[in-house]
Design a protein around this motif. Sequence first.
Motif, short mmCIF file in Angstrom:
data_model
loop_
_atom_site.label_atom_id
_atom_site.label_comp_id
_atom_site.label_asym_id
_atom_site.label_seq_id
_atom_site.Cartn_x
_atom_site.Cartn_y
_atom_site.Cartn_z
N CYS A 12 0.72 -1.33 0.11
CA CYS A 12 -0.09 0.00 -0.03
C CYS A 12 0.88 1.32 -0.09
O CYS A 12 2.12 1.35 0.18
N LYS A 13 0.31 2.44 -0.16
CA LYS A 13 1.11 3.69 -0.38
C LYS A 13 1.65 4.04 0.94
O LYS A 13 2.86 4.67 0.87
N ASP A 31 -12.59 6.76 -5.96
CA ASP A 31 -11.29 7.08 -6.14
C ASP A 31 -10.09 6.32 -5.54
O ASP A 31 -9.05 6.07 -6.05
N ALA A 32 -10.43 5.67 -4.32
CA ALA A 32 -9.44 4.94 -3.74
C ALA A 32 -9.04 3.66 -4.25
O ALA A 32 -8.14 3.13 -4.35
N LYS A 65 -9.45 3.38 -7.82
CA LYS A 65 -8.83 3.83 -8.92
C LYS A 65 -7.17 3.97 -8.51
O LYS A 65 -6.30 3.62 -9.52
N GLU A 66 -7.12 4.55 -7.37
CA GLU A 66 -5.70 4.62 -6.88
C GLU A 66 -4.90 3.41 -6.78
O GLU A 66 -3.74 3.37 -7.16
N LEU A 67 -5.65 2.39 -6.09
CA LEU A 67 -5.00 1.12 -6.13
C LEU A 67 -4.69 0.52 -7.35
O LEU A 67 -3.40 0.04 -7.30
N GLU A 68 -5.67 0.49 -8.18
CA GLU A 68 -5.42 -0.10 -9.53
C GLU A 68 -3.98 0.62 -10.16
O GLU A 68 -3.47 -0.14 -10.80
N GLN A 69 -3.96 1.93 -10.22
CA GLN A 69 -2.60 2.58 -10.51
C GLN A 69 -1.58 1.82 -9.91
O GLN A 69 -0.36 1.60 -10.60
N SER A 70 -1.51 1.86 -8.69
CA SER A 70 -0.50 1.39 -7.73
C SER A 70 -0.21 0.06 -8.07
O SER A 70 1.22 -0.37 -8.49
#
Length: 398
Positions: A260-261, A311-312, A314-319
């Motif tokens: 995770c980030k 949005d969370a 989508k952010e995970l998918e990008q990461s």
Amino acid sequence: MKKRLLLCITLLFLLTSLTGCWSKRELDELAIATGLGLDKTENGYKFTVQIINPAEVAAKTISTRTAVTTYTSEGRSMFEALRGLTDKAPRKVYLSHIRKVVFGEELARSGISETLDFLTRDHELRTDFHMAVAKGMEAHDLLTILTPMEKIPASKMYFSMQTSRDYWAPSIVVKIQQLITQILSDGQEPVLSGVYNVGDLEKGSRLENVEDVGAPTDVRVDSVGVFKGDRLIGWMDQAQSKGFNYIQGNVRNTAEYFTCKDDGSITLEVMKAKSDKTVSIQNGEPHFNVKVMVEGNIADVECEVDLMKVDAIKELEQSFSKQLTILLNETVKDVQEDYQSDIFGFGDLLHRKDPAYWKTVKQEWDSTFPEVDISVDATVEINRTGTISNPYKLDKEK
């Protein structure tokens, strides 16, 4: 009367044309082999067969006899070694039910093309068996290990390789025709899964190994061997083997661990994966691009993330896409630098895309491949987040 006479003559003619079971062989006259191990010796080959003990396989009560027996013979050729088993095995060895053929690592590194001639030429052998390399050991030693759950160790290796391919992805199932095609191909080198033992080899050959709930010695399938021509030249580790299967489009289902980030991790169950390879010629040089599309479900959350927010996700998918892209590009670079072997089949893709250009680089492809530009781009899409919305820790804080 004439009709009856004609009928009798016809029946007699038919009877003379019928062939009986002239080539029949009774089961109690045969030693049915399910596993075959091939090793290199100083003067030829070591031939090991794993023979079924039918009475023990079908037995409903536990006895002190094993379900299989191994016999080993040496010879200057494969067939001579096979026939040499007749002075050890009480029956003629029958090869039509072979499920697993294992090459010893020493033999695999010296070349397997001569053994493939025997495996394809012998009329008793079918072509649906799996092929593998005994990683860091002789095939003979591997076939002596007794395995839990599956009474027949060769069947255990057969099903373990299929299960590893279907649900974990660091292995690959290869049959003999596919292996021969890759060896003869100008634009793709072969690969074979590695099989090895974990634990004490001597204990693994004893009946006590399957009587212990923990099985002190077991057989593992979790890596891929890299070939050049018919010779094994090295091993990819588990991560590289999975990366290879992603690029080849072989992944059916697996688990991917992503960080995770901030802190912690999320494990994704991959439900679907596809790969698309393209090539373009720019300034006289080939450039390869691989797009890997992955779809999966959230299987395990060990970090603070609000899965209810789009949005969370989508952010995970990008990461996740970024992390997987790095892994796949590292896999390609490692193969180019460490092995210089085109196991991905980029040369074959170039051949099909531009046959005229391929003719100009075909002879030097082995030296060209390590330097060609190969870019891998992975895209991860999350379909489901599971039966709960957010991690319990995040819900508690709310």
